[in-house]
Design an enzyme around this catalytic site. Structure first.
Site, PDB file in Angstrom:
ATOM      1  N   GLY A 134       1.319   4.194   4.658  1.00  0.00           N
ATOM      2  CA  GLY A 134       2.134   3.332   3.812  1.00  0.00           C
ATOM      3  C   GLY A 134       2.544   2.041   4.496  1.00  0.00           C
ATOM      4  O   GLY A 134       3.037   2.066   5.609  1.00  0.00           O
ATOM      5  N   SER A 135       2.347   0.883   3.844  1.00  0.00           N
ATOM      6  CA  SER A 135       2.581  -0.369   4.531  1.00  0.00           C
ATOM      7  C   SER A 135       2.337  -1.558   3.607  1.00  0.00           C
ATOM      8  O   SER A 135       2.280  -1.417   2.392  1.00  0.00           O
ATOM      9  CB  SER A 135       1.660  -0.460   5.751  1.00  0.00           C
ATOM     10  OG  SER A 135       0.358  -0.020   5.395  1.00  0.00           O
ATOM     11  N   ARG A 136       2.155  -2.747   4.229  1.00  0.00           N
ATOM     12  CA  ARG A 136       1.946  -3.972   3.455  1.00  0.00           C
ATOM     13  C   ARG A 136       1.059  -4.923   4.242  1.00  0.00           C
ATOM     14  O   ARG A 136       1.083  -4.934   5.473  1.00  0.00           O
ATOM     15  CB  ARG A 136       3.307  -4.617   3.177  1.00  0.00           C
ATOM     16  CG  ARG A 136       3.255  -5.935   2.450  1.00  0.00           C
ATOM     17  CD  ARG A 136       4.668  -6.414   2.157  1.00  0.00           C
ATOM     18  NE  ARG A 136       4.896  -7.779   2.580  1.00  0.00           N
ATOM     19  CZ  ARG A 136       6.094  -8.335   2.689  1.00  0.00           C
ATOM     20  NH1 ARG A 136       7.181  -7.633   2.435  1.00  0.00           N
ATOM     21  NH2 ARG A 136       6.219  -9.593   3.067  1.00  0.00           N
ATOM     22  N   MET A 186       0.845  -1.192   0.000  1.00  0.00           N
ATOM     23  CA  MET A 186       0.000   0.000   0.000  1.00  0.00           C
ATOM     24  C   MET A 186       0.880   1.242   0.000  1.00  0.00           C
ATOM     25  O   MET A 186       1.702   1.415   0.901  1.00  0.00           O
ATOM     26  CB  MET A 186      -0.907   0.010   1.237  1.00  0.00           C
ATOM     27  CG  MET A 186      -1.911  -1.116   1.275  1.00  0.00           C
ATOM     28  SD  MET A 186      -2.852  -1.119   2.833  1.00  0.00           S
ATOM     29  CE  MET A 186      -1.632  -1.839   3.940  1.00  0.00           C
TER      30      MET A 186
END
EC number: 4.1.1.65
Length: 247
Positions: free
Chosen positions: A205-207, A117
């Site tokens: 922001g990340s996963r 993301m």
């Protein structure tokens, strides 16, 4: 020429209809985002007072923050056996991987689908399957680039294990990234969730990693864009191979 009452009523009706249409297109902000959007808005007012060009920059950042915390409605497919995307973003990896130890899913490889993301994606996370949350495990860690494979072991993360009615256990891991510094989860151990139900978010922001039983038929490919709660990642009931092609 004066406007008659019927014309005024017609205009008012058109305005109301247009307003409803606009509201339908604007996603609400998730309550977890209110302090951030409010903070950006307050800073913008101060910046306008100091120097108007800075205020306009603040306005753009406030709009971005509101978009980041948007919480849109989604239409989720609910057929038994479907696995939907837990996050908006881009599929960065699909591979057989031994799940992290905290999931307690054994030492054999499972199908891992990773969704990255960016800071421009909606960051509200949704359950990929329906079932009962067996456990939630938080692990502190680093904040390296979430697109790197080792981020699943090194970064701050929050893991959920969901027991499905007929398809075994599914693991979901929220992973912090370079910018993301706060993982939020709305659910608890023992809670029942529906497919596409909101369960958390990650700020900035990340996963997300999804671990599926070995042999699960994956219906997406690396590089594909996903929509949380709508994009079908896999089908437990399908056994006839790929149902897509790249072009």
């Amino acid at each position: 020429m004066p406007i008659d009452r019927q014309t005024l009523l017609s205009i008012a009706k058109s305005v109301r209809s247009g307003a409803r249409s606009v509201r339908a297109q604007i996603s609400p902000i998730h309550p977890k985002g209110y302090p951030f959007v409010g903070g950006f808005a307050l800073a913008t007012i101060i910046l306008f007072w100091i120097w108007s060009p800075l205020g306009w920059i603040g306005t753009l950042l406030t709009i971005w923050c509101a978009l980041f915390f948007r919480n849109p409605a989604r239409v989720t497919p609910i057929r038994e056996g479907l696995v939907v995307a837990p996050a908006d973003g881009r599929i960065s990896m699909i591979a057989p991987v031994v799940p992290p130890a905290e999931l307690e899913l054994g030492e054999l490889p499972m199908v891992r689908i990773s969704i990255f993301m960016s800071v421009f994606n909606c960051h509200v996370n949704r359950s990929p399957v329906a079932g009962r949350i067996e456990r939630i495990v938080y692990r502190p860690g680093k904040f390296i680039n979430a697109e790197l494979d080792k981020a699943s072991e090194d970064n701050e993360r929050n893991a959920l294990v969901i027991s499905t009615p007929n398809n075994g256990l599914v693991g979901v891991i929220q992973i912090a990234g370079l910018i993301a510094r706060r993982i939020v989860t709305f659910v608890h151990d023992g809670q029942t969730v529906e497919t596409g139900e909101r369960f958390g978010l990650i700020r900035f922001g990340s996963r997300l990693d999804v671990f599926l039983p070995e042999g699960t038929q994956v219906l997406v490919s690396e590089g594909q864009t996903t929509i949380a709660g709508e994009t079908v990642l896999a089908d437990f009931q399908q056994t006839d191979g790929r149902t897509f092609r790249s072009s």
